[in-house]
Design a protein around this motif. Structure first.
Motif, short mmCIF file in Angstrom:
data_model
loop_
_atom_site.label_atom_id
_atom_site.label_comp_id
_atom_site.label_asym_id
_atom_site.label_seq_id
_atom_site.Cartn_x
_atom_site.Cartn_y
_atom_site.Cartn_z
N VAL A 286 -27.02 -0.09 -3.32
CA VAL A 286 -25.90 0.07 -4.26
C VAL A 286 -25.90 1.50 -4.79
O VAL A 286 -26.89 1.98 -5.32
CB VAL A 286 -26.01 -0.93 -5.43
N LYS B 76 -26.52 -6.13 -6.68
CA LYS B 76 -27.41 -6.46 -5.57
C LYS B 76 -27.87 -7.91 -5.62
O LYS B 76 -27.85 -8.62 -4.60
CB LYS B 76 -28.63 -5.52 -5.59
N ALA C 182 -26.09 -1.93 -11.16
CA ALA C 182 -26.40 -1.89 -9.73
C ALA C 182 -27.30 -3.06 -9.33
O ALA C 182 -27.10 -3.69 -8.29
CB ALA C 182 -27.06 -0.56 -9.38
#
Length: 303
Positions: free
Chosen positions: A283, A268, A264
């Motif tokens: 996310v 990002k 994640a």
């Protein structure tokens, strides 16, 4: 150069030019007996206020998030766009109203020296409209693009007045209202620009999605991150010249929480580094097998 500064400079240039043109048009219109030129000068004065509103909107949009506005102040910029659109519609209605009045009660014809003045005005306005439109497209500002449309509408009005005055001078008696008819005809174009800008600004205020092509590019970029097996959802909204978004990425359902967290963060970081002025990304991590069944992990071990 900072995009906000570019927008401010473009708006400031519009203010300075419109102040000078408004004075020239009104004085020439009064001396040369051309109501269309006087009306055009008043519209330039209105353009000045519109450019000042755009500058104010850009200034507020540039403020960082605070406790009262945790998502920033980007919405000030489309609010400025709504104001500019309203000014366009008001200007169109005002010119149409007074043009009809002049047509019903015609006065003496315009003087010849109003033509070269209008020719110079059209040239300046076309140049300014193109310059400001390039800045607005480059920084993605709806208010700056609206300011460019305002300059373009002013150029159209001046061009129509030029044609009308030319007809009035060439036709002589009985053709005194030609410039008023020309000004009336171009009001439709001004109103169309106002409606278009108002709709675009309202969509941004209501968090309408960005162009499908941009969404596809962002989904593809996020999907290229190692460990991402697919993209379930991708919602993007514009706030001024910046984008905020939330995205649901699919990862191996057997991956650890730590691994999913690392994926994640990688998504990002890659989106924030993209050239689309994305300033905030949320996310969400979803197990791929819960949506598509079991899937072999791709690249998760390397994170």
């Amino acid at each position: 150069m900072d995009p906000y500064r570019q927008g401010m400079r473009a708006a400031l240039a519009g203010v300075l030019v419109n102040v000078g043109l408004a004075v020239v048009k009104i004085v020439t219109g009064v001396v040369g007996h051309s109501y269309a030129l006087i009306a055009d000068g008043i519209e330039s004065a209105a353009d000045t206020f519109s450019s000042l509103v755009v500058m104010g909107g850009m200034h507020v949009s540039a403020r960082p998030p605070d406790e009262e506005h945790p998502f920033g102040h980007g919405k000030a910029e489309p609010l400025a766009g709504v104001w500019v659109a309203t000014m366009l519609l008001v200007a169109a209605g005002w010119i149409a109203w007074h043009s009809v009045g002049e047509i019903r009660h015609p006065q003496h014809g315009p003087a010849w020296f109003t033509l070269p003045v209008l020719a110079g005005v059209v040239g300046i306005k076309v140049f300014l409209a193109r310059r400001v439109a390039r800045v607005g497209s480059r920084i993605g500002s709806v208010a700056v693009r609206g300011d460019a449309w305002h300059h373009g509408s002013d150029a159209l009005t001046s061009a129509a007045a030029f044609v009308g005055i030319g007809i009035a001078l060439a036709g002589g008696e009985g053709y005194e209202t030609a410039d008023d008819w020309a000004a009336l005809a171009v009001c439709g174009v001004i109103a169309w620009n106002g409606v278009k800008l108002l709709r675009e600004s309202a969509n941004e205020l209501m968090d309408a999605s960005v162009a499908p092509e941009r969404v596809a590019e962002i989904r593809a970029l996020a999907g290229s991150v190692p460990g991402v097996l697919g993209i379930e959802k991708c919602r993007i909204r514009r706030a001024g010249i910046e984008l905020t978004m939330d995205i649901h990425v699919l990862v191996d359902g057997d991956a650890s929480v730590r691994c999913g967290h690392q994926i994640a963060h990688a998504v990002k970081d890659r989106l924030l580094a993209a050239p689309w002025r994305i300033v905030d990304v949320t996310v969400h991590v979803e197990p791929h097998d819960a949506v598509h069944g079991p899937q072999v992990r791709r690249g998760a071990e390397g994170l």
